[in-house]
Every structure is written in C-alpha cells, then in structure tokens.
Design a protein around this motif. Structure first.
Motif, PDB file in Angstrom:
ATOM      1  N   GLU A   1       0.924  -1.373  -0.246  1.00  0.00           N
ATOM      2  CA  GLU A   1      -0.086   0.014   0.456  1.00  0.00           C
ATOM      3  C   GLU A   1       0.987   1.142  -0.312  1.00  0.00           C
ATOM      4  O   GLU A   1       2.219   1.361   0.336  1.00  0.00           O
ATOM      5  CB  GLU A   1      -0.715   0.000   1.433  1.00  0.00           C
ATOM      6  CG  GLU A   1      -1.844   1.504   1.243  1.00  0.00           C
ATOM      7  CD  GLU A   1      -2.775   1.395   2.766  1.00  0.00           C
ATOM      8  OE1 GLU A   1      -4.389   0.724   2.404  1.00  0.00           O
ATOM      9  OE2 GLU A   1      -2.004   0.628   3.876  1.00  0.00           O
TER      10      GLU A   1
ATOM     11  N   GLU B   1      -1.847   2.046  11.728  1.00  0.00           N
ATOM     12  CA  GLU B   1      -3.142   2.112  12.575  1.00  0.00           C
ATOM     13  C   GLU B   1      -4.141   0.761  11.022  1.00  0.00           C
ATOM     14  O   GLU B   1      -4.511   0.074  11.625  1.00  0.00           O
ATOM     15  CB  GLU B   1      -3.823   3.114  12.395  1.00  0.00           C
ATOM     16  CG  GLU B   1      -3.979   4.446  13.195  1.00  0.00           C
ATOM     17  CD  GLU B   1      -4.633   5.258  13.479  1.00  0.00           C
ATOM     18  OE1 GLU B   1      -4.718   5.449  12.273  1.00  0.00           O
ATOM     19  OE2 GLU B   1      -4.293   6.282  14.473  1.00  0.00           O
ATOM     20  N   ARG B   2      -3.309   1.001   9.991  1.00  0.00           N
ATOM     21  CA  ARG B   2      -3.829   0.016   9.171  1.00  0.00           C
ATOM     22  C   ARG B   2      -3.167  -0.717   9.071  1.00  0.00           C
ATOM     23  O   ARG B   2      -3.574  -1.702   8.201  1.00  0.00           O
ATOM     24  CB  ARG B   2      -3.854   0.711   7.452  1.00  0.00           C
ATOM     25  CG  ARG B   2      -5.019   2.389   7.846  1.00  0.00           C
ATOM     26  CD  ARG B   2      -4.706   2.683   5.866  1.00  0.00           C
ATOM     27  NE  ARG B   2      -4.887   1.625   5.087  1.00  0.00           N
ATOM     28  CZ  ARG B   2      -6.243   1.627   4.472  1.00  0.00           C
ATOM     29  NH1 ARG B   2      -7.454   2.107   5.238  1.00  0.00           N
ATOM     30  NH2 ARG B   2      -5.897   0.840   3.351  1.00  0.00           N
TER      31      ARG B   2
END
Length: 311
Positions: A35, A91-92
């Motif tokens: 990502e 957090e992801r």
C-alpha cells in the motif's frame, strides 16, 4: 523477517505534483509493497484533486499498488506529514513502513534490497544525486571517524557486508518496524521541517534500535545545495541553506536535539559553529539575527516562529 510482513510506503508531499506522479509511478511497480499512503500538506498546485482520483481506486489494471491519500487542512511540514502518515500506516496494520519525501526516486530494486536485511529496526538506502549518481546528496560522517564523505565510492569502501552500521538518512526511503514505532512513538510534528528526521533517529538510537544504511540500495534525489559546506579551514562543515524557513527550523530544532541527546556543551558548540560560519565563512549578519531568534524560541519551547515564513 518473515516474507508475510505487510509493507506500506508513506509519502509526504507539498506542491510537487510532477515529482509525486513520477514517484507513484515507480512505487506502483515495486515488488513487496502492499500500500502507498500519501499525506498531502495542503498543496495548492492541484495535488489534492489529482490524488482524489487515485484514492482507493480498485479498477482492474488501473494500479498494482493501492493508494490511500489524505490531504491535511494546513501545511504541517515534513514532520507533521510523517507523524500523521506513520500513525495511519500503523493503524492500518503495517509491519514495516517505508518513509519518503516526494522528490526522491527509489531504484526499482531498492525495497527488495532493503528487505533482505532481517535483523534491523531502522534502516535505509544511500541517497545519491540524480544528476551525478557517484555523489551523495546528504553527506555521511562515517561511524567512529571525523571525516564526512560525499562520494559513493568512499561509502562503498567503508561498508562491511554491504552495510554502514549505526548510520541512516531518514526520511528518504528508510524502513522502520512496527515494533520500533510502538516503542518510540512518532516524529515530533511541532518541528515542522529540518531536524525532525534526525531527532527520530536519535530517539531510535537511544532505544537501542539496530540502525544501518544498505549501500547497495539507492534513492535518487535532486541536489539540495550547500549541505556540508566546508568551514574552519576544511576541518568542519555546516549545513547552509538559502532558505530562511529551513535555516530557522534547523537552528531551533538542532539546538534542541543536541541539548536533549548530547547535552548543553554540544548545543553551545553548535551555537559557536553557527556564529563562526555566518561571521567568517559566509558573512551574513541577518542569519545571525535569525539564528538567535530560533535559539531563543527553542529554549522557550516555542514552535510557532516558523509560521511567519509560510504566509
């Protein structure tokens, strides 16, 4: 490290749409990247509008690596951008976060070479001049030596097993582990620019992190001016910049870094070095006044003084 680790790149950008587009095109073909998170520091050049078309796009064939874009309400500098981007990546669910500015361009195999290292916490590539790849953009003071090197060949000669231990140039393609982030936190957003990356490395070092530069991995970067300008008959160097904003932040933040991690004698030596440079090496009385303002702000814990340069 197991190959199943989730790797997220965090890119911080401000008004460099063409460079950002070039970088994201490269990141889209990097193996091992899950990502890309882009933090836009309230750009005014159409960056946010362009990013809106990429954010979360999942159409087949459009992008190999998904992009998550966040545009901030105000320019928080590299420090604020990396604070928010690193926090979002963790957090992801990222296990490793690859941090970079918008003006660098990692070689296609840069991440793969970095990921071959399995026993480091905070490590990154060499940053070379895109127009002169044999020259470093950010000079390196080799561990245990007083010499500052500017040439790629000098770093390669000093490497052991392809590494320069205890040295890294954040945030230009550096990898950081989730474990280290959970131990030391996020970059100091209030620093804005210049010194935030160094403070983060010092904090990592203080926490016992395993730090290194992987000499074979490279990021190509535009030249940045007179970093490492010789002074005192060539016995020292000074990071001069023509930008008052950058100098103010550097003077303020570096004084704090030296005071907090090395002690007041080192901080006062930096003061003396600055005075020498702008009195004798490159006389600029206005820079002395600006430096004094920055140092006084540092002592008072005032992190608002740079904002006048943003208006």
């Amino acid at each position: 490290m197991p190959g199943s680790n989730r790797v997220a790149a965090v890119v911080v950008t401000f008004n460099r749409l063409e460079l950002l587009q070039r970088l994201l095109e490269r990141l889209d073909v990097v193996d091992g990247l899950d990502e890309v998170i882009v933090i836009d520091n309230a750009s005014t050049d159409g960056t946010s509008q362009w990013l809106a078309g990429l954010d979360g796009a999942e159409e087949p064939g459009q992008r190999q690596v998904p992009v998550l874009a966040r545009t901030l309400e105000r320019n928080s500098g590299g420090a604020g951008g990396f604070h928010d981007g690193l926090e979002l990546a963790i957090e992801r669910g990222a296990d490793l976060v690859w941090l970079m500015d918008d003006d660098g361009l990692p070689d296609a195999d840069c991440l793969a070479l970095l990921l071959k290292q399995t026993d480091l916490d905070f490590w990154g590539p060499l940053v070379v001049d895109e127009d002169d790849p044999g020259r470093l953009v950010f000079p390196i003071r080799l561990p245990g030596r007083s010499k500052v090197v500017h040439r790629l060949a000098d770093v390669e000669a000093a490497a052991t097993d392809g590494l320069i231990k205890d040295i890294v140039i954040p945030f230009n393609g550096v990898l950081v582990t989730r474990d280290l982030v959970e131990r030391i936190g996020y970059p100091r957003a209030e620093y804005f620019i210049w010194g935030d990356d160094h403070e983060y490395r010092l904090r990592a070092e203080q926490a016992g992190a395993r730090i290194a530069t992987v000499v074979g991995a490279q990021v190509r970067h535009p030249a940045v001016g007179d970093l490492g300008t010789p002074m005192a008959w060539g016995k020292a160097t000074y990071n001069h910049t023509p930008s008052d904003l950058k100098h103010y932040c550097m003077a303020r933040n570096n004084l704090l870094n030296l005071r907090d991690y090395r002690g007041w004698p080192f901080a006062l030596a930096f003061v003396a070095k600055t005075l020498w440079f702008y009195l004798l090496t490159k006389p600029q009385p206005s820079r002395i006044r600006l430096s004094v303002q920055a140092w006084w702000a540092a002592v008072r814990g005032d992190f608002s003084g740079h904002e006048r340069f943003l208006r």
